[in-house]
Structure formats: structure tokens, C-alpha cells
Write a protein that holds these residues in place. Structure first.
Motif, mmCIF file in Angstrom:
data_model
loop_
_atom_site.group_PDB
_atom_site.id
_atom_site.type_symbol
_atom_site.label_atom_id
_atom_site.label_comp_id
_atom_site.label_asym_id
_atom_site.label_seq_id
_atom_site.Cartn_x
_atom_site.Cartn_y
_atom_site.Cartn_z
ATOM 1 N N THR A 104 0.859 -1.190 0.000
ATOM 2 C CA THR A 104 0.000 0.000 0.000
ATOM 3 C C THR A 104 0.894 1.238 0.000
ATOM 4 N N SER A 105 0.395 2.305 -0.585
ATOM 5 C CA SER A 105 1.128 3.573 -0.515
ATOM 6 C C SER A 105 0.611 4.418 0.641
ATOM 7 N N ALA A 106 -0.655 4.246 0.971
ATOM 8 C CA ALA A 106 -1.233 4.968 2.114
ATOM 9 C C ALA A 106 -2.503 4.260 2.557
ATOM 10 N N ALA A 107 -2.663 4.107 3.850
ATOM 11 C CA ALA A 107 -3.877 3.475 4.381
ATOM 12 C C ALA A 107 -3.929 3.660 5.892
ATOM 13 N N ARG A 108 -5.149 3.769 6.401
ATOM 14 C CA ARG A 108 -5.319 3.492 7.831
ATOM 15 C C ARG A 108 -5.381 1.983 7.968
ATOM 16 N N VAL A 109 -4.557 1.448 8.845
ATOM 17 C CA VAL A 109 -4.567 -0.002 9.035
ATOM 18 C C VAL A 109 -5.070 -0.334 10.434
ATOM 19 N N THR A 110 -5.820 -1.408 10.515
ATOM 20 C CA THR A 110 -6.199 -1.939 11.821
ATOM 21 C C THR A 110 -5.165 -2.993 12.203
ATOM 22 N N VAL A 111 -4.880 -3.044 13.479
ATOM 23 C CA VAL A 111 -3.869 -3.973 13.991
ATOM 24 C C VAL A 111 -4.535 -4.835 15.069
ATOM 25 N N THR A 112 -4.481 -6.142 14.881
ATOM 26 C CA THR A 112 -5.086 -7.065 15.851
ATOM 27 C C THR A 112 -4.060 -8.126 16.203
ATOM 28 N N ALA A 113 -3.747 -8.216 17.479
ATOM 29 C CA ALA A 113 -2.765 -9.211 17.939
ATOM 30 C C ALA A 113 -3.462 -10.167 18.891
ATOM 31 N N GLU A 114 -3.520 -11.430 18.521
ATOM 32 C CA GLU A 114 -4.221 -12.430 19.337
ATOM 33 C C GLU A 114 -3.233 -13.464 19.873
ATOM 34 N N ALA A 115 -3.498 -13.908 21.104
ATOM 35 C CA ALA A 115 -2.670 -14.969 21.689
ATOM 36 C C ALA A 115 -2.991 -16.300 21.018
ATOM 37 N N LEU A 116 -1.951 -16.989 20.577
ATOM 38 C CA LEU A 116 -2.130 -18.333 20.012
ATOM 39 C C LEU A 116 -1.763 -19.394 21.037
ATOM 40 N N HIS A 117 -0.808 -19.050 21.914
ATOM 41 C CA HIS A 117 -0.245 -20.053 22.819
ATOM 42 C C HIS A 117 0.379 -19.315 23.993
ATOM 43 N N GLN A 118 0.028 -19.707 25.216
ATOM 44 C CA GLN A 118 0.623 -19.070 26.399
ATOM 45 C C GLN A 118 1.028 -20.162 27.373
ATOM 46 N N VAL A 119 2.310 -20.303 27.583
ATOM 47 C CA VAL A 119 2.788 -21.278 28.569
ATOM 48 C C VAL A 119 3.683 -20.561 29.564
ATOM 49 N N ARG A 120 4.282 -21.304 30.494
ATOM 50 C CA ARG A 120 5.000 -20.656 31.592
ATOM 51 C C ARG A 120 6.094 -19.712 31.087
ATOM 52 N N GLN A 122 6.994 -19.107 27.572
ATOM 53 C CA GLN A 122 6.920 -18.510 26.240
ATOM 54 C C GLN A 122 5.480 -18.252 25.814
ATOM 55 N N GLN A 123 5.349 -17.384 24.814
ATOM 56 C CA GLN A 123 4.034 -17.086 24.239
ATOM 57 C C GLN A 123 4.181 -16.967 22.722
ATOM 58 N N LEU A 124 3.052 -17.166 22.031
ATOM 59 C CA LEU A 124 3.004 -16.999 20.579
ATOM 60 C C LEU A 124 1.810 -16.109 20.258
ATOM 61 N N ARG A 125 2.066 -15.071 19.464
ATOM 62 C CA ARG A 125 1.012 -14.106 19.106
ATOM 63 C C ARG A 125 0.891 -14.028 17.593
ATOM 64 N N ASP A 126 -0.351 -13.939 17.127
ATOM 65 C CA ASP A 126 -0.651 -13.768 15.701
ATOM 66 C C ASP A 126 -1.096 -12.324 15.509
ATOM 67 N N VAL A 127 -0.401 -11.582 14.635
ATOM 68 C CA VAL A 127 -0.718 -10.162 14.451
ATOM 69 C C VAL A 127 -1.142 -9.924 13.004
ATOM 70 N N VAL A 128 -2.330 -9.369 12.839
ATOM 71 C CA VAL A 128 -2.872 -9.105 11.502
ATOM 72 C C VAL A 128 -2.963 -7.598 11.304
ATOM 73 N N ILE A 129 -2.410 -7.126 10.173
ATOM 74 C CA ILE A 129 -2.454 -5.709 9.817
ATOM 75 C C ILE A 129 -3.260 -5.606 8.530
ATOM 76 N N ALA A 130 -4.424 -4.960 8.622
ATOM 77 C CA ALA A 130 -5.350 -4.928 7.476
ATOM 78 C C ALA A 130 -5.707 -3.496 7.117
ATOM 79 N N ASP A 131 -5.940 -3.268 5.833
ATOM 80 C CA ASP A 131 -6.431 -1.965 5.366
ATOM 81 C C ASP A 131 -7.837 -1.787 5.922
ATOM 82 N N SER A 132 -8.045 -0.736 6.688
ATOM 83 C CA SER A 132 -9.351 -0.609 7.354
ATOM 84 C C SER A 132 -10.463 -0.296 6.354
ATOM 85 N N ALA A 133 -10.127 0.277 5.200
ATOM 86 C CA ALA A 133 -11.167 0.597 4.218
ATOM 87 C C ALA A 133 -11.623 -0.648 3.454
ATOM 88 N N THR A 134 -10.664 -1.499 3.087
ATOM 89 C CA THR A 134 -11.012 -2.666 2.258
ATOM 90 C C THR A 134 -11.069 -3.962 3.076
#
Ligand SMILES: CC(C)(COP(=O)(O)OP(=O)(O)OC[C@H]1O[C@@H](n2cnc3c(N)ncnc32)[C@H](O)[C@@H]1OP(=O)(O)O)[C@@H](O)C(=O)NCCC(=O)NCCSC(=O)c1cc(O)c2ccccc2c1O
Length: 155
Positions: A104-120, A122-134
Motif C-alpha cells: 500500500t502507498s497509504a492506508a489506515r490499518v487496523t492492527v489485531t494481535a491475538e494470543a495463540l499459545h501461552q505457557v509458563r 513462552q508465548q506466541l502471538r498472531d498479528v494481523v495488519i489490514a487496510d481498514s477501508a477494504t
């Protein structure tokens, strides 16, 4: 880049989170340059947005891949650190794998980070960056983090 501050409701959510200041104003110049505005933090997710524009460009006029990677690192680390704050720990990224799916050359992006795995330890997070318009996903990252003790003066 934006200088928009979080709303009062967003401030309230952030204050409850026992995190360091994650506002643009409270961040280093490097972190603030991504433009990530954190809106909600829970132990399992982080939501926010960023206004990406020519200040984030490569020489070819699209948003630099490092901007997406940095947003993944910040959003994943904020959520993971919040999840372990009550036991006197925070989380540091140890592997960041971010795919750049669409330019993209310009966009408002939404950022969502979700926990995939949480143990004593370590942790694993999935982060999605999406164009908020499309709603199309521009980048998606998986961040693996290690839980480490808070510095003694931060407890
Ligand atoms: C890697 C891809 C090009 C692969 O695309 P592919 O050919 O497989 O698929 P499509 O052509 O169908 O495109 C996929 C999807 O993207 C949309 N799209 C393509 N081009 C554009 C565009 N210009 N603007 C908007 N959208 C575009 C297309 O319509 C398709 O959408 P659908 O909705 O139909 O699916 C592709 O995956 C891709 O472009 N990925 C993103 C790559 C990217 O943005 N990388 C980060 C920037 S590069 C960088 O960081 C960088 C840094 C530097 O410091 C540099 C220094 C000097 C030179 C270069 C640098 C540099 O590049």
C-alpha cells in the motif's frame, strides 16, 4: 503519520493494563514513527490502528516492510507483557516472522494481535495488519516471545 490521541475510554483501558506508557507520546522516536495507536489491551488480545503514508515509504513509494514488522513486534509484545505483568514478568520477542502480503502507498490499518499459545516461559502471538477501508490483509506476523522478570525497580 498521525498524532491522534486515544479516546477517554481507550485511555481508561490502557491505564488498567499495568503496562508502561504505550502512547505515541510516551514511546521512543523509533516506536512512535510506526504510528501505532493502541486502543485496547487484554491478556489475550491487543487492538489498535496506524495511519501509514509517505513518511513510511521505500524508494518505490510503498510502505516499508520494516514498518509492518515493527508494528507486529510492538503489538505482540504489549499483549504478551500484559498477560504476565501480574506475576512480575514482561515478554520480549525472540522470533518475528512477518509476511508482506499486499503493498500500500497509504492506508489506515487496523492492527489485531491475538494470543495463540501461552505457557509458563513462552508465548506466541498472531498479528494481523489490514487496510481498514477494504479489510484486506496487508501483512501478517507471528511473534514468539520469552517471559522474563521485570527489572526490580519496575515491580
Ligand atoms: C510479493 C507480491 C508482489 C506477490 O504478488 P503476486 O504477483 O503473487 O500477486 P498479485 O499481483 O495478485 O498481488 C497480490 C495482491 O496485492 C495487490 N497489489 C499488487 N500491487 C499493488 C499495488 N501497487 N498497490 C495496491 N495493491 C497492490 C494485488 O491487487 C493483489 O490483491 P488482491 O486483493 O487481488 O489479492 C505481493 O505479495 C506484494 O506486493 N506484497 C507486498 C510486498 C511489500 O509491500 N513489501 C514491503 C515493502 S519492500 C521494502 O520494504 C523495501 C525496503 C527498502 O529499504 C528498499 C530499498 C531499496 C529498494 C527497495 C526497497 C524495498 O522494496
Amino acid at each position: 503519520m498521525t498524532d491522534r490521541a486515544p479516546s477517554a475510554q481507550q485511555e481508561s483501558t490502557l491505564q488498567k493494563s499495568a503496562l508502561p506508557d504505550v502512547s505515541l507520546e510516551g514511546s521512543s522516536r523509533f516506536v512512535a514513527a510506526t504510528g501505532l495507536i493502541v486502543e485496547e489491551v487484554s491478556t489475550t488480545s491487543v487492538r489498535g490502528h496506524a495511519d501509514l503514508d509517505e513518511h513510511h515509504h521505500t524508494p518505490w513509494g510503498v510502505v516499508h516492510g520494516g514498518v509492518y514488522t515493527s508494528i507486529v513486534e510492538s503489538a505482540g509484545s504489549i499483549g504478551a507483557s500484559h498477560a504476565v505483568a501480574e506475576r512480575g514478568e514482561f515478554a520480549v520477542g525472540v522470533h518475528n516472522a512477518t509476511d508482506f502480503l499486499r503493498p500500500t502507498s497509504a492506508a489506515r490499518v487496523t492492527v489485531t494481535a491475538e494470543a495463540l499459545h501461552q505457557v509458563r516461559s513462552q508465548q506466541l502471538r498472531d498479528v494481523v495488519i489490514a487496510d481498514s477501508a477494504t479489510e484486506k490483509v496487508l501483512a501478517r506476523g507471528q511473534l514468539r516471545l520469552q517471559n522474563v522478570p521485570l527489572p526490580t525497580d519496575a515491580k
